[in-house]
Design an enzyme around this catalytic site. Structure first.
Site, mmCIF file in Angstrom:
data_model
loop_
_atom_site.group_PDB
_atom_site.id
_atom_site.type_symbol
_atom_site.label_atom_id
_atom_site.label_comp_id
_atom_site.label_asym_id
_atom_site.label_seq_id
_atom_site.Cartn_x
_atom_site.Cartn_y
_atom_site.Cartn_z
ATOM 1 N N LYS A 3 -63.883 -29.981 -14.522
ATOM 2 C CA LYS A 3 -64.714 -30.852 -15.359
ATOM 3 C C LYS A 3 -66.214 -30.517 -15.289
ATOM 4 O O LYS A 3 -66.954 -30.837 -16.201
ATOM 5 C CB LYS A 3 -64.509 -32.321 -14.967
ATOM 6 C CG LYS A 3 -63.136 -32.838 -15.340
ATOM 7 C CD LYS A 3 -63.016 -34.327 -15.036
ATOM 8 C CE LYS A 3 -61.599 -34.794 -15.278
ATOM 9 N NZ LYS A 3 -61.437 -36.228 -15.174
ATOM 10 N N GLY A 41 -65.661 -41.661 -5.821
ATOM 11 C CA GLY A 41 -65.238 -40.318 -6.230
ATOM 12 C C GLY A 41 -65.483 -40.098 -7.716
ATOM 13 O O GLY A 41 -66.269 -40.814 -8.349
ATOM 14 N N TYR A 80 -52.227 -45.871 -11.719
ATOM 15 C CA TYR A 80 -51.213 -46.315 -12.688
ATOM 16 C C TYR A 80 -49.789 -45.987 -12.246
ATOM 17 O O TYR A 80 -48.834 -46.341 -12.940
ATOM 18 C CB TYR A 80 -51.492 -45.740 -14.087
ATOM 19 C CG TYR A 80 -51.585 -44.241 -14.134
ATOM 20 C CD1 TYR A 80 -52.794 -43.606 -13.918
ATOM 21 C CD2 TYR A 80 -50.458 -43.466 -14.389
ATOM 22 C CE1 TYR A 80 -52.890 -42.234 -13.950
ATOM 23 C CE2 TYR A 80 -50.540 -42.096 -14.427
ATOM 24 C CZ TYR A 80 -51.751 -41.482 -14.203
ATOM 25 O OH TYR A 80 -51.834 -40.109 -14.224
ATOM 26 N N ASN A 132 -64.545 -34.092 -19.888
ATOM 27 C CA ASN A 132 -63.072 -34.118 -19.900
ATOM 28 C C ASN A 132 -62.511 -33.767 -21.282
ATOM 29 O O ASN A 132 -61.297 -33.691 -21.444
ATOM 30 C CB ASN A 132 -62.535 -35.469 -19.422
ATOM 31 C CG ASN A 132 -62.501 -36.497 -20.521
ATOM 32 O OD1 ASN A 132 -63.331 -36.479 -21.430
ATOM 33 N ND2 ASN A 132 -61.544 -37.403 -20.465
#
Ligand code: ATR
Length: 284
Positions: free
Chosen positions: A69, A131, A226, A90
């Site tokens: 990224k 992070g 998730y 991204n």
């Protein structure tokens, strides 16, 4: 169905084997009947060859994931305002010989709050973790709204670095940092708490970053993890009757926002597309 008109979009990263992105993107493409196919590629330290080659393959755009990224910025002709501030991309778009860079990660999170009509104006937000995900969310929320953000992390130095970076980009906004172990939640002021740590994610399903205690009854709890769908953190918040936001919403919205960039359009009803993907993702 793939035919002579199908064009390619996709994801490049280092280890994309377990990513849900192809499922999410291809489902969205199916829902809105766009003739594209989304595939994931592991590029194994060959980012330069890949990007330079793809330029000549009539590809619409790509998502970029860990660990590229930041490195990908070296190949980009134009960064939008947010990705330029974040120094992280991204989503790239091949546009008339130019490569344009964007970051929809944190904006995807922002959308997942807007979706639930959560008001962010002048709210007190607590981010757990410092992070890459915390960075994306803190930048996007600061870019979009006027809220106060506190960042706490196990390694407080990382929280400090992130806060210094935020302060230098958003001079009129307030940011504080602390070690997560110093967090005092008695009569807490927070309106929204976001877990961006990996606690709660496989193989740490039985862990949670903080106890849900001392918060206002209106405080909203969000996780970006998730898998599992409902983390221990969210379970505990739910038990105490707090509103919760699942991590999958951010993942789906960052994908849909990337498609809006590639196709230069707005989904008529983005929530409906999200719900369509979610339904199939759960049963998958
Ligand atoms: P991401 O890109 O998903 O944000 P990351 O950059 O590796 O991933 O960040 C992981 C976050 O989870 C960090 O804030 C990390 O805290 P440290 O900076 O102190 O390492 C946090 N984290 C990971 N394991 C943790 C643990 N066991 N306890 C508390 N925080 C943890």
């Amino acid at each position: 169905m793939i035919d002579d008109k199908t064009r390619l979009i996709g994801l490049i990263g280092e280890d994309t084997r377990k990513t849900s992105s192809p499922f999410i993107h291809n489902k969205a493409l199916e829902i809105v009947a766009k003739n594209y196919a989304y595939l994931a590629f592991d590029v194994k330290d060959n980012l330069d060859k890949v990007i330079n080659g793809l330029k000549y393959m009539n590809i619409k755009g790509l998502n970029i994931t860990i660990p590229y990224k930041e490195e990908v910025i070296g190949y980009i002709d134009e960064l939008d305002e947010l990705s330029n501030m974040m120094k992280s991309v991204n989503t790239i778009k091949f546009d008339n010989g130019k490569i344009k860079g964007f970051n929809t990660d944190g904006l995807g999170f922002y959308m997942s709050l807007k979706d639930e009509d959560i008001d962010l104006k002048n709210k007190n937000i607590l981010i757990l973790g410092a992070g890459g995900a915390a960075r994306g969310i803190a930048f996007a929320l600061s870019f979009k709204e006027n809220s106060n953000i506190d960042i706490v992390n196990r390694n407080y130095k990382k929280a400090q670095d992130l806060v210094l970076d935020l302060r230098s980009n958003f001079k009129d906004k307030e940011f504080k940092f602390n070690a997560i172990s110093n967090l005092n939640l008695k009569n807490s002021k927070y309106d929204i708490v976001i877990n961006t740590t990996s606690l709660g994610m496989y193989p740490n399903e039985n862990k949670t970053p903080i106890l849900i205690d001392g918060f206002k009854s209106t405080c909203v709890f969000c996780d970006i993890v998730y898998k599992p769908h409902e983390t221990l953190f969210l379970k505990e918040a739910k038990k105490k009757n707090h509103k919760i936001i699942y991590g999958i919403n951010m993942l789906i919205y960052q994908a849909l926002l990337a498609q809006e960039i590639w196709f230069d359009y707005k989904f008529e009803d983005i929530n409906l597309v999200k719900e369509g993907i979610l339904k199939d993702l759960k049963s998958n």
